[in-house]
Design an enzyme around this catalytic site. Structure first.
Site, PDB file in Angstrom:
ATOM      1  N   SER A 213       0.923  -1.321  -0.047  1.00 31.83           N
ATOM      2  CA  SER A 213      -0.182  -0.181  -0.082  1.00 31.83           C
ATOM      3  C   SER A 213       0.828   1.522  -0.159  1.00 31.83           C
ATOM      4  O   SER A 213       0.287   2.363  -0.381  1.00 31.83           O
ATOM      5  CB  SER A 213      -0.826  -0.074   1.283  1.00 31.83           C
ATOM      6  OG  SER A 213      -0.188  -0.218   2.375  1.00 31.83           O
ATOM      7  N   HIS A 241      -5.617  -3.162  -2.389  1.00 30.13           N
ATOM      8  CA  HIS A 241      -5.105  -2.201  -3.586  1.00 30.13           C
ATOM      9  C   HIS A 241      -5.098  -2.933  -4.571  1.00 30.13           C
ATOM     10  O   HIS A 241      -4.223  -2.415  -5.521  1.00 30.13           O
ATOM     11  CB  HIS A 241      -3.899  -1.340  -2.868  1.00 30.13           C
ATOM     12  CG  HIS A 241      -3.938  -0.702  -1.665  1.00 30.13           C
ATOM     13  ND1 HIS A 241      -4.361   0.525  -1.651  1.00 30.13           N
ATOM     14  CD2 HIS A 241      -3.760  -1.024  -0.417  1.00 30.13           C
ATOM     15  CE1 HIS A 241      -4.577   1.086  -0.510  1.00 30.13           C
ATOM     16  NE2 HIS A 241      -4.131   0.285   0.284  1.00 30.13           N
ATOM     17  N   LYS A 272     -12.577   0.540  -0.602  1.00 29.37           N
ATOM     18  CA  LYS A 272     -11.737   1.165  -1.578  1.00 29.37           C
ATOM     19  C   LYS A 272     -12.544   1.269  -2.847  1.00 29.37           C
ATOM     20  O   LYS A 272     -13.482   2.171  -3.112  1.00 29.37           O
ATOM     21  CB  LYS A 272     -10.252   0.600  -1.654  1.00 29.37           C
ATOM     22  CG  LYS A 272      -9.585   0.916  -0.392  1.00 29.37           C
ATOM     23  CD  LYS A 272      -8.242   0.369  -0.435  1.00 29.37           C
ATOM     24  CE  LYS A 272      -7.460   0.663   0.794  1.00 29.37           C
ATOM     25  NZ  LYS A 272      -7.999   0.392   2.288  1.00 29.37           N
TER      26      LYS A 272
END
Length: 388
Positions: A213, A241, A272
């Site tokens: 990340s 991610h 996210k």
């Protein structure tokens, strides 16, 4: 009854009454001492230039936001809203519809009175999305990582973890009783040495972020899977991610590198790319998911995800399942930014990932630059060291 025991019996409650209370001064002194220690720690953070301030957003999340104290709209360069779905009209409406149909929350953990058909549908669609047998939802991926290793691994097992794994992975591994072996960041040579060291263990689990990340490094999953197969290990990846935008269909790092059938357990987030609200999950073999429902403490002792969050995430996932266009839109934007920043003379870490760390080499300089950029209408956040 003799006189002495009777007198003692009478005096016992009297003694309690006459005992003076603890001095409030000592209590005040303890609070003052603790405050001084905390203030010293805080001052150290300020002096180091690593203070994390919170900018107050007064608008929806998006590429342009309003920030308290700034004039006009600000270009947002630091959210994890990879696909722009946090404020997508259909995603927002799905949350509103779920609120009206299912209410604001469950006021319960899942196994008591907190599982709605909406939760089961999201779990089913997430398992389908990742092409795994089953799925379990958590309040966050931090909770998913905290709840996995303690259940899966015992003292006769070994866990092999990349040294720069996310803080939630590190904390989750600390909770389990397995033998813990760290290997150098993305080093296949060192991983092989640790696998050889763990051969006497009952079960071996290799643990890595799919994408790291802080720097946007992509884990060498092809090599990791090959070593795992050679030495009889399972492979776990954290895809926070990557889910939604890496790979041809947005399935993640394992799809990008062609190892979806060789990675055994995936943890990821709804917070996210998949709508950005909250929530995390584990997908993997059904017996593992069943066992997590029975023993995973963050799952058993945390309230169910609120229906509006589930509804929004479900709609975001449906959009991705219906078309790969949204996922594929990231690649060109990422390379345009990376190429032009490099041409302008900046050092950009990582590989072809939308995490684009601009390396300045000085924490205080990074903090000052972020403040100056906000005045110019661009929202950035400075980081120093590895924050997980």
């Amino acid at each position: 009854m003799s006189l002495l025991p009777a007198v003692r019996g009478l005096l016992r409650p009297l003694r309690c009454v006459l005992t003076p209370p603890a001095s409030p001064r000592r209590g005040h002194a303890a609070v003052a001492d603790a405050r001084a220690i905390l203030e010293s720690e805080l001052e150290g953070i300020r002096v180091a230039g690593t203070w994390k301030g919170e900018r107050i957003i007064t608008s929806k999340q998006g590429p342009r936001i309003n920030v308290d104290g700034s004039r006009g709209t600000i270009l947002n360069f630091c959210a994890n809203n990879y696909l722009g779905l946090s404020s997508h009209p259909e995603v927002v409406q799905a949350g509103v519809d779920a609120l009206n149909t299912y209410g604001a929350g469950l006021s319960s953990v899942r196994f008591i009175c907190g599982t709605q058909d909406l939760h089961k549908e999201l779990e089913r669609r997430l398992a389908e999305f990742h092409e795994r047998e089953d799925c379990i939802l958590y309040a966050s991926c931090f909770d998913a990582n905290a709840g996995l290793f303690e259940v899966l691994l015992g003292p006769e097992d070994a866990v092999l973890s990349d040294e720069l794994n996310h803080a939630s992975i590190i904390d989750g591994i600390r909770l389990c009783r397995a033998k813990r072996l760290r290997y150098k960041h993305m080093s296949l040579e060192d991983l092989e040495a640790r696998l050889q060291e763990a051969q006497s263990s009952r079960m071996r689990l290799v643990v890595t972020d799919g994408v790291f990340s802080m720097d946007g490094d992509v884990a060498p999953l092809e090599g990791i899977c090959a070593l795992a197969e050679r030495y009889g290990a399972l492979v776990f990846i954290d895809e926070c991610h990557a889910t939604g935008f890496l790979g041809a269909r947005g399935r993640g790092t394992d799809e990008l590198l062609g190892v979806m059938d060789r990675v055994h357990i995936v943890n990821s987030t709804l917070g996210k790319a998949l709508g950005g609200a909250a929530g995390g999950y584990t997908v993997g073999p059904k017996p593992l998911i069943d066992l997590l429902r029975q023993r995973s403490r963050p799952y058993l002792f945390s309230n169910s995800l609120p229906p509006p969050v589930v509804g929004s995430a479900l709609r975001a996932l449906e959009l991705l399942l219906a078309s790969s266009h949204i996922a594929q839109s990231m690649a060109a934007k990422t390379m345009r930014f990376r190429d032009q920043m490099t041409e302008a003379g900046f050092t950009i870490a990582g590989s072809a990932h939308p995490i684009c760390p601009v390396m300045l080499g000085d924490a205080r300089l990074a903090s000052l630059m972020a403040d100056d950029m906000l005045k110019l209408g661009v929202c950035l956040i400075s980081y120093s060291g590895y924050a997980g």
